[in-house]
Design a protein around this motif. Structure first.
Motif, short mmCIF file in Angstrom:
data_model
loop_
_atom_site.label_atom_id
_atom_site.label_comp_id
_atom_site.label_asym_id
_atom_site.label_seq_id
_atom_site.Cartn_x
_atom_site.Cartn_y
_atom_site.Cartn_z
N GLU A 495 0.84 -1.19 0.00
CA GLU A 495 0.00 0.00 0.00
C GLU A 495 0.88 1.25 0.00
OE1 GLU A 495 -2.48 -0.21 3.44
OE2 GLU A 495 -3.81 -1.74 2.58
N GLY A 496 0.29 2.36 -0.47
CA GLY A 496 0.93 3.66 -0.33
C GLY A 496 1.69 4.16 -1.54
N ILE A 497 1.79 3.34 -2.60
CA ILE A 497 2.52 3.76 -3.80
C ILE A 497 1.52 4.30 -4.81
CG2 ILE A 497 3.92 2.97 -5.76
CD1 ILE A 497 5.26 1.01 -3.81
N GLN A 498 1.74 5.53 -5.26
CA GLN A 498 0.83 6.20 -6.19
C GLN A 498 1.22 6.00 -7.65
OE1 GLN A 498 -2.08 8.21 -5.37
NE2 GLN A 498 -1.75 6.92 -3.57
N PHE A 499 2.49 6.24 -7.96
CA PHE A 499 2.96 6.16 -9.34
C PHE A 499 4.31 5.45 -9.40
CE2 PHE A 499 0.11 9.79 -9.39
CZ PHE A 499 -0.54 9.71 -10.62
N VAL A 500 4.49 4.66 -10.46
CA VAL A 500 5.80 4.12 -10.81
C VAL A 500 6.06 4.52 -12.26
CG1 VAL A 500 7.27 2.09 -11.03
CG2 VAL A 500 5.52 2.17 -9.23
N ILE A 501 7.21 5.15 -12.47
CA ILE A 501 7.57 5.68 -13.80
C ILE A 501 8.89 5.06 -14.22
CG2 ILE A 501 8.16 7.77 -15.09
CD1 ILE A 501 6.38 9.30 -13.01
N VAL A 502 8.92 4.49 -15.42
CA VAL A 502 10.14 3.88 -15.97
C VAL A 502 10.48 4.59 -17.27
CG1 VAL A 502 11.24 1.77 -16.79
CG2 VAL A 502 9.57 1.65 -14.93
N ASN A 503 11.68 5.13 -17.33
CA ASN A 503 12.15 5.84 -18.53
C ASN A 503 11.11 6.85 -19.03
OD1 ASN A 503 14.70 4.50 -18.76
ND2 ASN A 503 13.59 2.68 -19.45
N GLY A 504 10.55 7.61 -18.08
CA GLY A 504 9.65 8.69 -18.42
C GLY A 504 8.23 8.29 -18.74
N GLN A 505 7.89 7.00 -18.57
CA GLN A 505 6.54 6.54 -18.89
C GLN A 505 5.89 5.91 -17.66
OE1 GLN A 505 5.86 4.84 -22.82
NE2 GLN A 505 8.06 4.99 -23.22
N ILE A 506 4.61 6.22 -17.47
CA ILE A 506 3.89 5.75 -16.29
C ILE A 506 3.52 4.28 -16.47
CG2 ILE A 506 1.83 6.03 -14.87
CD1 ILE A 506 1.81 9.00 -15.75
N VAL A 507 4.03 3.45 -15.58
CA VAL A 507 3.75 2.01 -15.62
C VAL A 507 2.63 1.66 -14.64
CG1 VAL A 507 4.76 -0.29 -15.31
CG2 VAL A 507 6.12 1.54 -16.31
N ILE A 508 2.64 2.30 -13.48
CA ILE A 508 1.58 2.12 -12.46
C ILE A 508 1.09 3.49 -12.05
CG2 ILE A 508 1.03 1.29 -10.13
CD1 ILE A 508 1.67 -1.03 -11.91
N SER A 509 -0.23 3.68 -12.03
CA SER A 509 -0.78 4.91 -11.48
C SER A 509 -2.01 4.59 -10.64
CB SER A 509 -1.15 5.90 -12.60
OG SER A 509 -2.17 5.38 -13.42
N LYS A 510 -1.93 4.96 -9.36
CA LYS A 510 -3.04 4.79 -8.42
C LYS A 510 -3.62 3.38 -8.48
CE LYS A 510 -4.08 9.71 -8.57
NZ LYS A 510 -5.06 10.78 -8.85
N GLY A 511 -2.73 2.39 -8.46
CA GLY A 511 -3.16 1.00 -8.42
C GLY A 511 -3.41 0.37 -9.77
N ILE A 512 -3.39 1.16 -10.83
CA ILE A 512 -3.70 0.64 -12.17
C ILE A 512 -2.41 0.36 -12.93
CG2 ILE A 512 -4.79 1.15 -14.39
CD1 ILE A 512 -6.69 3.03 -12.83
N LYS A 513 -2.30 -0.85 -13.47
CA LYS A 513 -1.16 -1.22 -14.30
C LYS A 513 -1.45 -0.81 -15.74
CE LYS A 513 -0.54 -5.39 -15.91
NZ LYS A 513 -0.32 -6.85 -15.99
N HIS A 514 -0.53 -0.07 -16.35
CA HIS A 514 -0.73 0.40 -17.71
C HIS A 514 -0.08 -0.56 -18.71
CE1 HIS A 514 -2.44 4.34 -16.67
NE2 HIS A 514 -1.71 4.20 -15.58
N ASN A 515 -0.71 -0.66 -19.87
CA ASN A 515 -0.24 -1.58 -20.90
C ASN A 515 0.94 -0.96 -21.65
OD1 ASN A 515 -0.11 -3.81 -22.56
ND2 ASN A 515 -1.60 -2.98 -24.02
N ILE A 516 2.06 -0.86 -20.96
CA ILE A 516 3.23 -0.19 -21.53
C ILE A 516 4.48 -0.85 -20.95
CG2 ILE A 516 3.31 1.59 -19.73
CD1 ILE A 516 4.01 3.55 -22.02
N ARG A 517 5.49 -1.05 -21.80
CA ARG A 517 6.70 -1.75 -21.37
C ARG A 517 7.93 -0.96 -21.82
NH1 ARG A 517 5.48 -7.66 -23.61
NH2 ARG A 517 3.62 -6.81 -24.54
N PRO A 518 8.33 0.03 -21.04
CA PRO A 518 9.41 0.93 -21.47
C PRO A 518 10.80 0.54 -20.97
CG PRO A 518 8.29 1.86 -19.59
CD PRO A 518 7.66 0.52 -19.84
N GLY A 519 10.95 -0.65 -20.40
CA GLY A 519 12.23 -1.04 -19.82
C GLY A 519 13.35 -1.14 -20.85
#
Length: 525
Positions: A495-519
């Motif tokens: 709990e407590g994580i709002q956003f995860v950003i990899v190489n300038g692209q949002i991978v997780i936002s407010k619990g939602i996993k985005h369909n993006i793979r910027p690694g």
């Protein structure tokens, strides 16, 4: 992308400060008190911490990335970079003639991906396939000692010849020139365990020449830990290679009184070279169940080990060695006990009923004596069984966490019902050890999760919030971040994580996993 009103903890260990953060493409373009907006994605980070994404310096996602390119349990705890190729037992290099036997040997650590074709032989091939697959986290890779040894001399339990040492050095150089950032060994795992100190000295000279890191699961983390550390210090002294101890700890009640000597040896090692270690914040570890067997049982590979386990006379010898011990061998049954070793993963559906149970409970269910039950279980599973074991004490976890050489890792084995560190390591430190216990400050913890590991592994454009660095970022609530994973229910996101950003692209936002793979694949140099 513009992140407004952020409380920045930049990864250096310095105090937080308030600023806006402008991201352009995959990098951090500007950091200042107020940045005006022009048709950009805006994140209002008011009340949240913004810090560099975390770097997991001991990961076992090598195969999992093909099945789950997000490695969701890692991304959701803020990990944006993983270092693969651990413990000297990994996926490349791998000659076709060893594929079958190596898949079985590897299964306990990195799992089995049945739907995947093994289309690589070298590290360069593996990198190419990962890039083609597209992955969410960044990865870097260590050349695994066991794979190198297997390519040159098979799986035999013997000393390498001078010619074979030269051939192994050629393989290491080839793979480091392909982009590997260091060299790993697991001196409790065959065939790495068959190497003597002279072999390690010869191979580490190449690693030093390539400015790599020698990452070592040392021969002993229990009874022989002092002698084991002295061997690694000798290698550092003679070669100057940078040393990184994997998942550093002291195993077994009988060895807890060695903590002072261990710290003295860390101090001594630092006189000769760069010394570091990673650590997960638990008093239980996780690995392959087959480590309970003496090293000689594995001579020749998995099939030979299975044949030995089937032989009643050999079983008696195995039991005798476990009960009496062998010099230099970490005896898991001795320091954890049958009741302190729990099954996390199995190869077959039939035996999945044992996941979450300890070896004593399994023996009772099978109506067998403990040794016989474990041996038969390993045969049925073709050795591919994961486990976790209780070995340590909390005060040592805290003491080592405060050492300057320490950085954080998960050492997460990803199959079945895993160790909770797979889902909870980093939030556990931030919630339990920073906020609740006050062991270290939030700024220092972030440093040990980002900048420190980047420095250790020479990842020049990661680990800091700084103009020109890659935009690997985490936005979280310091008052709420906490792990939820437990040993009984480990598959729970924190709990407590709002956003995860990899190489300038949002991978997780407010619990939602985005369909993006910027690694990206991070290569040496």
């Amino acid at each position: 992308m513009l992140i407004k009103n952020a409380l920045l903890i930049d990864g250096t260990g310095k105090e937080r400060f308030k600023a806006d953060l402008l991201i352009e493409k995959d990098g951090i373009k500007e950091i200042k008190q107020e940045i005006s907006t022009n048709d950009k994605t805006i994140i209002n980070a008011e009340g949240y911490i913004v810090c560099p994404g975390f770097i997991d310096t001991h990961s076992h996602s090598d195969l999992k990335l093909f099945d789950d390119p997000y490695v969701e349990p890692k991304i959701r705890q803020g990990i944006t970079t993983e270092i693969l190729g651990q413990d000297g037992v990994s996926v490349a290099p791998l000659l076709p003639e060893y594929l079958g036997v190596w898949q079985k040997n590897l299964a306990g650590l990195d799992g089995v991906i049945k739907s995947m074709d093994w289309e690589w032989q070298t590290v360069a091939d593996y990198f190419h396939l990962l890039a083609k697959k597209k992955i969410a986290p960044n990865i870097a890779y260590l050349v695994p000692h066991g794979n190198v040894r297997m390519e040159v001399m098979g799986l035999e339990n013997r000393k390498a010849t001078l010619a074979e040492l030269e051939d192994m050095k050629v393989v290491i150089r080839r793979e480091m020139e392909a982009g590997a950032i260091g060299f790993s060994t697991g001196l409790i795992y065959p065939p790495c365990a068959y190497a003597d100190t002279e072999e390690l000295l010869a191979l580490c000279k190449v690693v030093k020449d390539c400015d790599g890191v020698f990452v070592v699961h040392q021969r002993s983390e229990a009874d022989q830990i002092i002698d084991s550390m002295k061997e690694i210090i000798l290698i550092a002294k003679k070669t100057g290679v940078k040393i990184h101890f994997s998942h550093f700890k002291i195993c077994g009640r009988n060895n807890w009184n060695k903590i002072d000597q261990v710290e003295e040896l860390l101090d001594e090692a630092g006189k000769y070279t760069q010394v570091s270690f990673d650590q997960y914040p638990y008093i239980a570890g996780s690995t392959m169940l087959s480590v309970i067997l003496p090293p000689w049982v594995h001579d020749g590979g998995t099939e030979m080990a299975i044949e030995r386990l089937k032989d009643e006379s050999v079983r008696k010898r195995i039991i005798s060695d476990i009960e009496n011990g062998l010099p230099g061998w970490d005896n898991f049954i001795e320091f954890a006990g049958f009741d302190g070793i729990y099954i996390t993963d199995t190869r077959t559906e039939k035996n999945s009923k044992y996941i979450g149970k300890n070896l004593l409970e399994i023996a009772e269910l099978r109506k067998q004596k403990p040794f016989e039950a474990v041996f038969d279980f390993l045969i049925e599973e073709e050795i591919a069984v994961g486990m976790y074991d209780y070995y340590g004490r909390e005060e040592d976890v805290v003491r080592l966490m405060c050492r300057p050489e320490q950085n954080v890792c998960t050492d997460g084995l990803l199959g079945g019902k895993p160790h909770p560190r797979v889902y909870g390591t980093y939030p556990r430190i931030l919630g339990r050890y920073v906020r609740e216990k006050g062991v270290i400050s939030l700024e220092k913890a972030i440093y040990k999760m980002s900048c420190k590991p980047a420095q250790v592994f020479n990842l020049k454009d990661r680990g800091l919030i700084e103009e020109g660095k890659k935009a690997d970022l985490l936005i979280f609530d310091e008052n709420k971040i906490i792990d939820k994973a437990t040993f009984t229910e480990p598959c729970q996101f924190p709990e407590g994580i709002q956003f995860v950003i990899v190489n300038g692209q949002i991978v997780i936002s407010k619990g939602i996993k985005h369909n993006i793979r910027p690694g990206e694949i991070i290569k040496r140099g």
